[in-house]
Design a protein around this motif. Sequence first.
Motif, PDB file in Angstrom:
ATOM      1  N   ALA A  32       0.833  -1.211   0.000  1.00  0.00           N
ATOM      2  CA  ALA A  32       0.000   0.000   0.000  1.00  0.00           C
ATOM      3  C   ALA A  32       0.865   1.257   0.000  1.00  0.00           C
ATOM      4  O   ALA A  32       1.894   1.325   0.668  1.00  0.00           O
ATOM      5  N   SER A  33       0.418   2.262  -0.747  1.00  0.00           N
ATOM      6  CA  SER A  33       1.053   3.587  -0.705  1.00  0.00           C
ATOM      7  C   SER A  33       0.218   4.548   0.131  1.00  0.00           C
ATOM      8  O   SER A  33       0.746   5.481   0.725  1.00  0.00           O
ATOM      9  N   HIS A  34      -1.102   4.325   0.152  1.00  0.00           N
ATOM     10  CA  HIS A  34      -2.043   5.142   0.923  1.00  0.00           C
ATOM     11  C   HIS A  34      -3.005   4.209   1.667  1.00  0.00           C
ATOM     12  O   HIS A  34      -3.456   3.213   1.103  1.00  0.00           O
ATOM     13  N   VAL A  35      -3.304   4.567   2.911  1.00  0.00           N
ATOM     14  CA  VAL A  35      -4.289   3.815   3.686  1.00  0.00           C
ATOM     15  C   VAL A  35      -5.255   4.803   4.339  1.00  0.00           C
ATOM     16  O   VAL A  35      -4.828   5.778   4.963  1.00  0.00           O
ATOM     17  N   VAL A  36      -6.545   4.535   4.176  1.00  0.00           N
ATOM     18  CA  VAL A  36      -7.600   5.318   4.825  1.00  0.00           C
ATOM     19  C   VAL A  36      -8.281   4.422   5.849  1.00  0.00           C
ATOM     20  O   VAL A  36      -8.777   3.348   5.500  1.00  0.00           O
ATOM     21  N   LEU A  37      -8.286   4.845   7.109  1.00  0.00           N
ATOM     22  CA  LEU A  37      -8.957   4.098   8.162  1.00  0.00           C
ATOM     23  C   LEU A  37     -10.319   4.726   8.438  1.00  0.00           C
ATOM     24  O   LEU A  37     -10.402   5.927   8.743  1.00  0.00           O
ATOM     25  N   LEU A  38     -11.359   3.934   8.325  1.00  0.00           N
ATOM     26  CA  LEU A  38     -12.727   4.372   8.574  1.00  0.00           C
ATOM     27  C   LEU A  38     -13.302   3.567   9.737  1.00  0.00           C
ATOM     28  O   LEU A  38     -12.963   2.397   9.911  1.00  0.00           O
ATOM     29  N   GLY A  39     -14.163   4.184  10.535  1.00  0.00           N
ATOM     30  CA  GLY A  39     -14.677   3.492  11.710  1.00  0.00           C
ATOM     31  C   GLY A  39     -13.607   3.254  12.752  1.00  0.00           C
ATOM     32  O   GLY A  39     -13.692   2.322  13.547  1.00  0.00           O
ATOM     33  N   ALA A  40     -12.592   4.122  12.757  1.00  0.00           N
ATOM     34  CA  ALA A  40     -11.440   3.934  13.645  1.00  0.00           C
ATOM     35  C   ALA A  40     -11.573   4.688  14.959  1.00  0.00           C
ATOM     36  O   ALA A  40     -10.721   4.550  15.840  1.00  0.00           O
ATOM     37  N   LEU A  41     -12.621   5.507  15.099  1.00  0.00           N
ATOM     38  CA  LEU A  41     -12.852   6.265  16.325  1.00  0.00           C
ATOM     39  C   LEU A  41     -14.201   5.859  16.904  1.00  0.00           C
ATOM     40  O   LEU A  41     -15.051   5.327  16.195  1.00  0.00           O
ATOM     41  N   GLY A  42     -14.401   6.137  18.198  1.00  0.00           N
ATOM     42  CA  GLY A  42     -15.694   5.790  18.784  1.00  0.00           C
ATOM     43  C   GLY A  42     -15.707   5.942  20.288  1.00  0.00           C
ATOM     44  O   GLY A  42     -14.826   6.570  20.874  1.00  0.00           O
ATOM     45  N   TYR A  43     -16.689   5.331  20.926  1.00  0.00           N
ATOM     46  CA  TYR A  43     -16.858   5.491  22.367  1.00  0.00           C
ATOM     47  C   TYR A  43     -15.781   4.760  23.161  1.00  0.00           C
ATOM     48  O   TYR A  43     -15.538   5.079  24.324  1.00  0.00           O
ATOM     49  N   ARG A  44     -15.128   3.758  22.569  1.00  0.00           N
ATOM     50  CA  ARG A  44     -13.999   3.099  23.220  1.00  0.00           C
ATOM     51  C   ARG A  44     -12.735   3.898  22.909  1.00  0.00           C
ATOM     52  O   ARG A  44     -12.092   3.707  21.890  1.00  0.00           O
TER      53      ARG A  44
END
Length: 211
Positions: free
Chosen positions: A93-105
Amino acid sequence: MKIAIIANGSINKAEKIKTKIPKLDMVICCDGGVRHLKNLGLEPDLIIGDFDSVNEQLLEKYHKKGVPIRTYPKVKDETDTEIAANTAIELGASHVVLLGALGYRWDHSYANIMVLVKLAKQGINAVILDSNNQIQVSNTFLFLTGKKGQIISLLPLGEDVSILSTKGLRYPIENQKLPLDAPYGISNIFIEEKAEIKIKSGWLLAVLAED
């Protein structure tokens, strides 16, 4: 190669997030993150995890579609998101997008910021995206795009950070230390659509925020 990693955190305003997602070459979904795929308009190329939080009907749906599924032990040293990041590294990978990586925990949210460091150490351009935040880390240089008037906070991650220079921000930082015990860099503001931050030492956490 641009890869999205879908984690099992919170996703609010999926339609807004969809506008920020770049064109992707691959989608890796982590465990219960499969619940976000439909709202994000994404199809998984790989699903990984220990599957302690997954909707089994959704998992079976993607299994029937022929999506590869990798199962890991529930007792392990890595989080599912970290395993996905390691997979992205292995795939080049050259680029990675993290989604759903934040939250109440919050512990999981911080752990996923640590995953950004792992990816950055491999020279991968990585970002956490949600409806109100864009998070990146670096110990060398950051080139960021935002809107004039948008808030950006520059914070030390785990240690004091020394900044060589900034461009495009209302409150310039030149040859100055951002100490770990004082949030000096909170709520700076874009005065141009692009900003540059040169880092002398330490890991910098940059948060582009939208209230």
